[in-house]
Design an enzyme around this catalytic site. Structure first.
Site, PDB file in Angstrom:
ATOM      1  N   PRO A  99       0.857  -1.286  -0.213  1.00  0.00           N
ATOM      2  CA  PRO A  99      -0.125   0.009   0.016  1.00  0.00           C
ATOM      3  C   PRO A  99       0.909   1.172  -0.158  1.00  0.00           C
ATOM      4  CG  PRO A  99      -0.785  -1.601   1.711  1.00  0.00           C
ATOM      5  CD  PRO A  99       0.513  -2.018   0.920  1.00  0.00           C
ATOM      6  N   GLY A 101       2.217   4.852   0.461  1.00  0.00           N
ATOM      7  CA  GLY A 101       2.128   5.993   1.597  1.00  0.00           C
ATOM      8  C   GLY A 101       1.729   5.803   2.840  1.00  0.00           C
ATOM      9  N   GLY A 103       3.124   3.869   5.291  1.00  0.00           N
ATOM     10  CA  GLY A 103       4.240   3.300   6.473  1.00  0.00           C
ATOM     11  C   GLY A 103       4.643   1.837   6.180  1.00  0.00           C
ATOM     12  N   LEU A 104       4.474   1.315   5.009  1.00  0.00           N
ATOM     13  CA  LEU A 104       4.933  -0.006   4.690  1.00  0.00           C
ATOM     14  C   LEU A 104       6.243   0.104   3.698  1.00  0.00           C
ATOM     15  CD1 LEU A 104       1.915  -2.216   4.591  1.00  0.00           C
ATOM     16  CD2 LEU A 104       3.229  -1.681   6.573  1.00  0.00           C
ATOM     17  N   SER A 106       6.925   1.461   0.922  1.00  0.00           N
ATOM     18  CA  SER A 106       6.673   1.433  -0.536  1.00  0.00           C
ATOM     19  C   SER A 106       7.652   1.985  -1.466  1.00  0.00           C
ATOM     20  CB  SER A 106       5.012   1.514  -1.145  1.00  0.00           C
ATOM     21  OG  SER A 106       4.884   2.938  -0.657  1.00  0.00           O
ATOM     22  N   ALA A 108      10.925   3.003  -0.623  1.00  0.00           N
ATOM     23  CA  ALA A 108      11.973   2.319  -0.585  1.00  0.00           C
ATOM     24  C   ALA A 108      12.248   1.083  -1.090  1.00  0.00           C
ATOM     25  CB  ALA A 108      12.675   2.308   0.716  1.00  0.00           C
ATOM     26  N   ALA A 109      10.957   0.298  -1.301  1.00  0.00           N
ATOM     27  CA  ALA A 109      10.752  -0.843  -1.845  1.00  0.00           C
ATOM     28  C   ALA A 109      11.048  -0.773  -3.458  1.00  0.00           C
ATOM     29  CB  ALA A 109       9.675  -1.692  -1.590  1.00  0.00           C
ATOM     30  N   ASP A 150      14.244   2.634   6.752  1.00  0.00           N
ATOM     31  CA  ASP A 150      13.503   1.832   5.828  1.00  0.00           C
ATOM     32  C   ASP A 150      14.340   1.363   4.667  1.00  0.00           C
ATOM     33  OD1 ASP A 150      11.339   3.117   6.787  1.00  0.00           O
ATOM     34  OD2 ASP A 150      10.131   3.524   5.208  1.00  0.00           O
TER      35      ASP A 150
HETATM   36  O1  PMV Z   1       8.325   5.714   6.345  1.00  0.00           O
HETATM   37  P1  PMV Z   1       7.549   5.475   7.492  1.00  0.00           P
HETATM   38  O2  PMV Z   1       6.081   5.928   7.420  1.00  0.00           O
HETATM   39  O3  PMV Z   1       7.457   3.980   7.819  1.00  0.00           O
HETATM   40  O4  PMV Z   1       8.203   6.261   8.466  1.00  0.00           O
HETATM   41  C1  PMV Z   1       9.501   6.027   8.847  1.00  0.00           C
HETATM   42  C2  PMV Z   1       9.899   6.104  10.159  1.00  0.00           C
HETATM   43  C3  PMV Z   1      10.290   7.453  11.110  1.00  0.00           C
HETATM   44  O5  PMV Z   1      10.823   6.930  12.110  1.00  0.00           O
HETATM   45  C4  PMV Z   1       8.689   8.079  11.360  1.00  0.00           C
HETATM   46  C5  PMV Z   1      10.868   8.230  10.069  1.00  0.00           C
HETATM   47  C6  PMV Z   1      12.294   7.862   9.909  1.00  0.00           C
HETATM   48  O6  PMV Z   1      13.096   8.508   8.927  1.00  0.00           O
HETATM   49  O7  PMV Z   1      12.964   6.984  10.527  1.00  0.00           O
END
Ligand code: PMV
Length: 314
Positions: A99, A101, A103-104, A106, A108-109, A150
């Site tokens: 999904p 945007g 937090g999983l 996407s 970086a993957a 990430d």
């Molecule tokens: O990309 P997300 O939504 O998983 O957030 C990353 C995690 C944070 O700690 C909020 C930001 C970071 O750069 O580590």
């Protein structure tokens, strides 16, 4: 005509998001059941890369891409890394079941899959550390001050105990455990929640430093439990404690808390938001036999989707 393909998994942060930006430890694991996928097919038909991303309804040329286009940026970074002055005459297709945007991981993957694919195409294998470094450049474009967690967990594709700007520490998982990941359906740009925490920290550094310390201590305690195995009850409590810190940091939301409460009521050992917060996903630690019931409770509480994933011994 050459062709190649590569994938990269999603991820969840188990402990320590936000505090990790301030050099406290955090724990993240890959989620293999969702993947970004990149295919590159040489065409010889146009003197450029044609980029197709059907999920985003996009079809464009590398040469025409905007300066802040993440896909174009990672392609250009990879081409430079492989000493390619001229882009290949090829079509690059990106699809993803992660999904977007929420937090999983996407973004970086997708970047990781692009680099892996081009590495194959040019026959120049890169180490996970080298891939992670390239992907980090793109993360900076979107997050401002990313910790790097990430790109690290996704490029290494292994559970990590992560401290910003320190050598990667792989986390060895003694006993497998099961997570249910519940989606609020709300897109939450990471940089917004990260910016909010930064402003609050600037306004009240003492209070925020001590909240970051607390999150760091929770992540360190969780590492012991995960490495030594056994106490899933304790791990669940640590997740609940971490959620309390995230609420105090101001990055939770009523939708997330509704899902977290529903998971706990349905018998989860613990639950918390995962990632930047203000939407996105939450995670619940469950007995494998309770996973379906917890997933059902999440849907009834308004989740738009869920993933059941096992963190296997490593
Ligand atoms: O990309 P997300 O939504 O998983 O957030 C990353 C995690 C944070 O700690 C909020 C930001 C970071 O750069 O580590």
């Amino acid at each position: 005509m050459k062709s190649c393909g590569a994938t990269a998994p999603g991820k969840v942060i188990l402990f320590g998001e936000h505090a990790v930006v301030y050099h406290r430890p955090a724990i993240a694991v890959p989620v293999m059941s969702v993947q970004a996928k990149v295919d590159l097919q040489e065409t010889g038909a146009h003197h450029d890369v044609r980029i197709i991303a059907p999920d985003l309804g996009r079809d464009y040329r590398l040469a025409e891409a905007e300066a802040d286009d993440a896909l174009a940026l990672i392609i250009r970074l990879a081409l430079a890394r492989f000493q390619q002055v001229v882009p290949p005459e090829a079509t690059l297709t990106v699809t993803s079941s992660i999904p977007l945007g929420r937090g999983l991981g996407s973004g970086a993957a997708i970047s990781t899959a692009v680099v892996r694919c081009l590495a194959q195409f040019y026959g120049q294998p890169l180490t996970p550390a080298e891939i992670s470094e390239l992907v980090y450049e793109v993360e900076k474009l979107y997050h401002g001050t990313p910790s790097g967690i990430d790109n690290t967990v996704i490029a290494y594709q292994q559970p990590v105990y992560f401290i910003r700007e320190q050598p990667i520490e792989r986390l060895s998982v003694r006993d497998s455990f099961t997570l249910v990941v519940g989606d609020t359906g709300q897109v939450s740009p990471t940089h917004k929640a990260v910016g909010h925490v930064r402003r609050q920290w600037q306004a009240d550094p003492q209070r925020f430093e001590s909240l970051f310390d607390e999150a760091g201590q929770i992540a360190a305690a969780a590492r012991n439990v995960i490495e030594q195995g056994g106490s899933v009850v304790r791990l669940g409590r640590l997740m609940n404690d971490n959620q309390a810190v995230l609420e105090a940091l101001g990055v939770s939301s009523s939708e997330l808390e509704q899902l977290i409460e529903a998971a706990r009521q349905a018998g989860a050992w613990g639950a918390k938001l995962s990632g930047a917060g203000w939407g996105g996903n939450m995670i619940a630690l469950v007995e494998p036999e309770r996973a379906a019931a917890v997933a059902d409770a999440l849907l009834k509480a308004g989740a738009t989707g869920y993933i059941i994933t096992e963190v296997a011994p490593s």
